[in-house]
Design a protein around this motif. Structure first.
Motif, short mmCIF file in Angstrom:
data_model
loop_
_atom_site.label_atom_id
_atom_site.label_comp_id
_atom_site.label_asym_id
_atom_site.label_seq_id
_atom_site.Cartn_x
_atom_site.Cartn_y
_atom_site.Cartn_z
N GLU A 418 -8.71 2.87 -0.07
CA GLU A 418 -7.63 2.46 0.84
C GLU A 418 -7.85 3.02 2.24
O GLU A 418 -7.55 2.36 3.24
CB GLU A 418 -6.28 2.93 0.28
CG GLU A 418 -5.81 2.13 -0.92
CD GLU A 418 -5.68 0.65 -0.61
OE1 GLU A 418 -5.12 0.32 0.46
OE2 GLU A 418 -6.13 -0.18 -1.42
N GLN A 422 -7.96 0.81 5.61
CA GLN A 422 -7.11 1.11 6.76
C GLN A 422 -7.95 1.32 8.02
O GLN A 422 -7.61 0.80 9.09
CB GLN A 422 -6.27 2.34 6.47
CG GLN A 422 -5.23 2.15 5.36
CD GLN A 422 -4.66 3.47 4.87
OE1 GLN A 422 -4.89 4.53 5.46
NE2 GLN A 422 -3.92 3.42 3.76
N ARG A 425 -9.51 -1.83 9.53
CA ARG A 425 -8.56 -2.65 10.29
C ARG A 425 -8.27 -2.09 11.68
O ARG A 425 -7.65 -2.77 12.51
CB ARG A 425 -7.27 -2.81 9.48
CG ARG A 425 -7.48 -3.68 8.24
CD ARG A 425 -6.37 -3.54 7.23
NE ARG A 425 -6.68 -4.29 6.00
CZ ARG A 425 -6.09 -4.10 4.83
NH1 ARG A 425 -5.15 -3.17 4.71
NH2 ARG A 425 -6.44 -4.81 3.78
N THR A 426 -8.70 -0.85 11.95
CA THR A 426 -8.54 -0.29 13.30
C THR A 426 -9.70 -0.65 14.22
O THR A 426 -9.63 -0.38 15.43
CB THR A 426 -8.43 1.25 13.24
OG1 THR A 426 -9.70 1.82 12.87
CG2 THR A 426 -7.36 1.70 12.26
#
Length: 543
Positions: A418, A422, A425-426
């Motif tokens: 995860e 995360q 996606r940055t």
């Protein structure tokens, strides 16, 4: 059981001696087995019969024991045959090493004979090319049997219980079935390789499924589809008083063919072992022997359907047109099944905001990364860096977004998987600046090397749409020579490069990968970008 099957092609057991010298598919070692000794009466005409050992695949050993028990010593060439239930791979290794070699051997497939011939560079006498047959089938709960048009379609089924192709011939059969369907079509063979990626990457969680009974137990409990032999499918139902369903694609199936080989070492006993092998083949081919095989769920050597509507009916035997392609595919699986320890480098230079179809390059790269995240099993380890000139502060061109950790490792209240999602996606928010490729590549290589895991494939995956733009970085020639000098053959780290669109410097990326024995790819159009992680995983096998 009714189904969409073609009539079987004619085959014979071809008893009598042949030298088996065909280069066959390389299979992998299976361990285990138990010993049962034939207790049978023999007549006084034989005097004191000599003992000969027969190593037989565990699937067929019990019925061979029965046939030997019911056959007189005279009919077996005045011999006492000791039947040993031994996995085919274990015997192949013993013959190759010349250690504890049996007089006779019945593996589950001729492919084992070919592997042994390759290992020893010596021919092996065959008393029979096939004493029995059974096709690989796709089993499911009785009312849940799906239709598969090909073995490739079956391999793509999420959660398919294939077992362990590293050690199990029936599991190999599913892969070989897809290879046989592909023939010499390179595109079709590539599709087989791609289908193996998620299966192989999940291998650590399914090693216990090498035993078909385990696969069928899980199927009964939880549903799904399992690859087993027709004989194992029938035996399981009888032993467990359950009713299951099975099918094969209309293209056909790979058959296990149980050849009878004479493996007695050269010497005085070799010729007599041949005679005993011939006599045993005759006993197996007798009416009584064929009845025993059929009762145990085996087909005769001609692969004809079983009587009384047992099994799946007519099945077309699939054959391998390109043995080399089959070997390459199985080697590929062997490498893919090793856990991964990977550091992913994502280019966030300004050009990653350029359009690539309906989305930007960075948006499509994020999609590809998320696809790749799902492909890696829990036992894989992965880290993530983003790179552009000065991104890490001052002269450092990279920023660590997540260190290398197992995908299932707890990180606070979540998992590494995860965290990677995360952080991936940055990436769009980090886009800007030039491409700092060379310094980042060397730093990533050294990072993976420092934490080397000898039980995994250690690699760096680089995704970039450009060429090095950092004027203060290491030069290309120095980078390549440093990678070659620091690569430790006993602790190799492979760099896989993926160019995003034709703007990527494909020539430079290829040189970087080649310096470490890795592979380079170029996604020339947006549609190819989501598949880059599949290609990166497959590249570890050298295809």
């Amino acid at each position: 059981m009714p189904g969409r099957h073609s009539a079987p092609s004619s085959a014979t057991s071809s008893r009598g001696f042949a030298k088996y010298g065909v280069v066959a598919v390389a299979l992998f070692l299976v361990v285990g087995g138990g010993v049962v000794v034939a207790q049978k009466a023999f007549g006084s005409e034989c005097g004191d019969p000599a003992s000969y050992s027969l190593a037989a695949d565990p699937a067929i050993a019990p019925v061979l024991q029965k046939i030997v028990d019911e056959t007189s010593a005279e009919s077996l060439g005045c011999a006492r045959i000791e039947v040993t239930a031994t996995e085919s791979g274990q015997v192949s290794a013993a013959v190759a090493k010349g250690d504890d070699v049996p007089s006779l051997w019945i593996p589950d497939s001729s492919l084992w004979i070919g592997k042994t011939v390759r290992s020893t560079a010596s021919l092996i006498d065959l008393a029979s090319q096939s004493v029995a047959g059974t096709p690989a089938v796709l089993a499911a709960r009785k009312d849940e049997v799906p239709f598969f048009d090909t073995w490739l379609t079956a391999l793509k089924l999420e959660g398919l219980r294939i077992g362990n192709p590293l050690t199990n011939t029936t599991s190999d059969a599913a892969i070989l079935g897809a290879v046989a369907e592909a023939g010499s079509d390179e595109t079709a063979l590539d599709s087989v390789g791609a289908a193996l990626v998620p299966i192989a990457q999940a291998q650590a969680a399914t090693r216990g499924e090498a035993d078909p009974t385990v696969r069928l137990d899980d199927l009964v409990a939880d549903g799904g589809v399992a690859v087993v032999s027709e004989q194992a499918f029938l035996a399981y139902q009888q032993d467990n008083n359950v009713e299951l369903g099975a099918t094969v694609p209309p293209t056909g199936s790979i058959f296990l063919n149980f050849p009878l080989a004479v493996t007695e070492p050269a010497g005085d006993r070799h010729e007599t072992a041949k005679s005993v092998g011939t006599a045993l083949a005759t006993a197996i081919e007798s009416e009584q022997g064929q009845r025993a095989l059929s009762d145990a769920g085996f087909r005769s050597a001609d692969n004809a359907p079983l009587d009384s509507d047992r099994g799946i009916g007519d099945v077309t035997p699939l054959t391998i047109a390109d043995q080399q392609a089959a070997e390459s595919t199985l080697r590929q699986y062997q490498v893919l099944a090793l856990p991964s320890r990977t550091l992913v480098m994502e280019d966030v230079s300004g050009s990653m905001n350029y359009s690539a179809g309906a989305d930007s390059r960075i948006a499509l790269t994020v999609q590809a990364s998320e696809t790749g995240n799902r492909l890696f099993p829990d036992n894989a380890s992965m880290g993530l860096w983003a790179f552009s000139i000065g991104l890490g502060g001052e002269s450092q061109d990279y920023r660590e977004l997540a260190p290398i950790r197992r995908m299932d490792e707890k990180v606070g209240n979540t998992t590494q998987r995860e965290v990677l999602l995360q952080q991936t996606r940055t990436l769009p928010a980090l886009v800007g600046g030039g491409t700092g490729l060379y310094d980042t590549t060397l730093a990533a290589f050294r990072t993976v090397q420092q934490g080397y895991d000898p039980d995994a494939v250690n690699s760096v995956i680089i995704l970039t749409d450009g060429t090095n733009e950092d004027p203060d970085s290491i030069a290309l020639d120095e980078l390549l020579s440093t990678l070659r000098a620091e690569q430790d053959p006993s602790r190799p780290v492979v760099i896989v490069t993926i160019g995003i669109t034709d703007d990527a410097d494909a020539g430079v990326l290829q040189q970087i990968s080649a310096a470490t024995g890795g592979t380079s790819f170029v996604a020339r159009n947006p549609a190819e970008i989501p598949n880059v992680f599949v290609n990166a995983l497959r590249s570890r096998s050298g295809r």
